[in-house]
Design a protein around this motif. Structure first.
Motif, PDB file in Angstrom:
ATOM      1  N   ASP A   1      31.796-108.911  90.926  1.00 34.94           N
ATOM      2  CA  ASP A   1      31.667-107.819  91.887  1.00 34.94           C
ATOM      3  C   ASP A   1      30.639-108.143  92.965  1.00 34.94           C
ATOM      4  OD1 ASP A   1      33.586-105.937  90.888  1.00 34.94           O
ATOM      5  OD2 ASP A   1      32.246-105.585  89.195  1.00 34.94           O
ATOM      6  N   VAL A   2      29.550-108.783  92.571  1.00 36.24           N
ATOM      7  CA  VAL A   2      28.542-109.204  93.547  1.00 36.24           C
ATOM      8  C   VAL A   2      29.153-110.193  94.539  1.00 36.24           C
ATOM      9  CG1 VAL A   2      26.359-110.444  93.856  1.00 36.24           C
ATOM     10  CG2 VAL A   2      26.600-108.773  91.987  1.00 36.24           C
TER      11      VAL A   2
ATOM     12  N   SER B   1      25.267 -99.522 100.549  1.00 40.77           N
ATOM     13  CA  SER B   1      23.975 -99.519  99.867  1.00 40.77           C
ATOM     14  C   SER B   1      23.289 -98.158  99.906  1.00 40.77           C
ATOM     15  CB  SER B   1      23.053-100.574 100.497  1.00 40.77           C
ATOM     16  OG  SER B   1      23.602-101.869 100.372  1.00 40.77           O
TER      17      SER B   1
ATOM     18  N   TYR C   1      28.537-103.186 104.159  1.00 41.58           N
ATOM     19  CA  TYR C   1      27.692-103.349 102.970  1.00 41.58           C
ATOM     20  C   TYR C   1      26.439-102.493 103.073  1.00 41.58           C
ATOM     21  CZ  TYR C   1      24.912-105.355  99.240  1.00 41.58           C
ATOM     22  OH  TYR C   1      24.154-105.507  98.098  1.00 41.58           O
TER      23      TYR C   1
ATOM     24  N   SER D   1      28.377-101.753  89.385  1.00 44.55           N
ATOM     25  CA  SER D   1      28.487-103.051  88.730  1.00 44.55           C
ATOM     26  C   SER D   1      27.646-104.130  89.406  1.00 44.55           C
ATOM     27  CB  SER D   1      29.944-103.510  88.709  1.00 44.55           C
ATOM     28  OG  SER D   1      30.045-104.827  88.197  1.00 44.55           O
ATOM     29  N   ASN D   2      26.947-104.883  88.565  1.00 41.89           N
ATOM     30  CA  ASN D   2      26.231-106.076  89.020  1.00 41.89           C
ATOM     31  C   ASN D   2      26.817-107.331  88.382  1.00 41.89           C
ATOM     32  OD1 ASN D   2      24.160-105.159  90.851  1.00 41.89           O
ATOM     33  ND2 ASN D   2      23.217-104.127  89.095  1.00 41.89           N
TER      34      ASN D   2
ATOM     35  N   ARG E   1      25.089 -96.128  97.033  1.00 44.82           N
ATOM     36  CA  ARG E   1      25.637 -96.898  95.917  1.00 44.82           C
ATOM     37  C   ARG E   1      25.396 -96.233  94.565  1.00 44.82           C
ATOM     38  NH1 ARG E   1      24.047-103.099  93.981  1.00 44.82           N
ATOM     39  NH2 ARG E   1      25.452-103.072  92.160  1.00 44.82           N
ATOM     40  N   TYR E   2      24.213 -95.668  94.355  1.00 44.06           N
ATOM     41  CA  TYR E   2      23.862 -95.107  93.051  1.00 44.06           C
ATOM     42  C   TYR E   2      23.942 -93.584  93.029  1.00 44.06           C
ATOM     43  CZ  TYR E   2      22.315 -99.858  92.158  1.00 44.06           C
ATOM     44  OH  TYR E   2      22.276-101.234  92.017  1.00 44.06           O
TER      45      TYR E   2
ATOM     46  N   ARG F   1      31.652-108.432  97.000  1.00 44.42           N
ATOM     47  CA  ARG F   1      30.980-107.718  98.093  1.00 44.42           C
ATOM     48  C   ARG F   1      30.457-108.696  99.145  1.00 44.42           C
ATOM     49  NH1 ARG F   1      27.911-105.130  93.536  1.00 44.42           N
ATOM     50  NH2 ARG F   1      29.396-103.586  92.706  1.00 44.42           N
TER      51      ARG F   1
END
Length: 269
Positions: free
Chosen positions: A195-196, A163, A159, A190-191, A166-167, A199
């Motif tokens: 999806d949150v 991070s 994770y 996606s938030n 991620r963007y 993860r």
């Protein structure tokens, strides 16, 4: 219970009979694992293994092999990389047979990232299966090489690596096109609650795997777990290759070597 006590006792007896000093630098090293240990994507030519850059058995100055070589030139030329790109815990048993065949005095294990990084969350290895596979490999290794030392690295925090990029649109494209670690990396922007939650569950599986590594390793006096040092390591963007935005760069291999070296045996004692 028989496995837990009988094998360490046999190992202790073997050490006593051979007169081997537990603190002596080893004369050979073998690594097991996956594409991380094969240093995938770290050579000049892209998308190939680059074992010379490996954190453990590579020829780069930062590797465990080269650090040992400084104190013990007798290890020169006796470094064996048994890892395989794409391997998961089911493959460890076969890899340790290679280490056994080499009579390696020091064996490193970094395995499990591909058990986390499946094509989907459902594809991740069951925790009980993961534990049984690791236990079988360790039992074979220790019974065959009772005087050798085994270092077990925790699995990196997938994770945290996610991070970092991620963007990043380029990273997102590579992850999607190559299908890299979709259990974690799918729909990176996606938030949505689903999806949150996904993860979080994948990260929890990552943690559970590390717990199994620690527990099995603790059964053997000649095994050293890193205490989650690699899982807790703060990797930065430059530690990840921009060829696939996932594997360690040369800088990442250097950091991995430093973190694991600080957590392994003190060979000087």
């Amino acid at each position: 219970m028989k496995l837990r006590f009988a094998l360490p006792l046999a190992a202790a007896l073997s050490l006593a009979l051979s007169g081997a000093a537990h603190g002596a630098y080893p004369n050979s090293i073998a690594s097991t694992g996956d594409s991380i240990t094969r240093a995938f994507n770290d050579c000049w030519f892209p998308y190939v293994d680059c074992p010379s850059a490996s954190w453990t058995t590579g020829t780069a100055s930062y590797s465990h092999y080269r650090r040992i070589q400084v104190a013990n030139p007798g290890i020169t030329g006796r470094s064996y990389n048994q890892a395989a790109t794409g391997a998961d815990m089911a493959d460890l048993y076969g890899q340790v047979q290679g280490a056994i065949g080499r009579r390696a005095e020091y064996v490193t294990i970094l395995m499990g990232a591909n058990d986390v990084c499946a094509s989907s969350e459902a594809g991740m290895t069951d925790v009980g299966v993961f534990r049984a596979q690791f236990a079988a490999a360790m039992a074979s290794l220790v019974s065959s090489l009772p005087s050798s030392r085994v270092f077990v690295s925790s699995i990196p925090d997938i994770y945290q690596l996610f991070s970092l990029y991620r963007y990043d649109l380029a990273a997102n494209s590579v992850w999607a096109i190559a299908g890299i670690c979709q259990s974690m990396l799918a729909y990176p922007f996606s938030n949505l609650p689903g999806d949150v939650a996904r993860r979080a569950r994948v990260r929890q599986r990552n943690i559970e795997y590390n717990t199994q590594l620690a527990q099995i390793c603790a059964m053997y006096f000649q095994c050293r777990f890193d205490g989650n040092a690699v899982f807790n390591a703060a990797f930065v963007r430059s530690d990840v290759t921009t060829r696939d935005y996932f594997h360690p760069s040369v800088a990442g291999q250097t950091k991995l070597a430093a973190v694991t070296w600080a957590a392994t045996f003190n060979f000087a004692q």
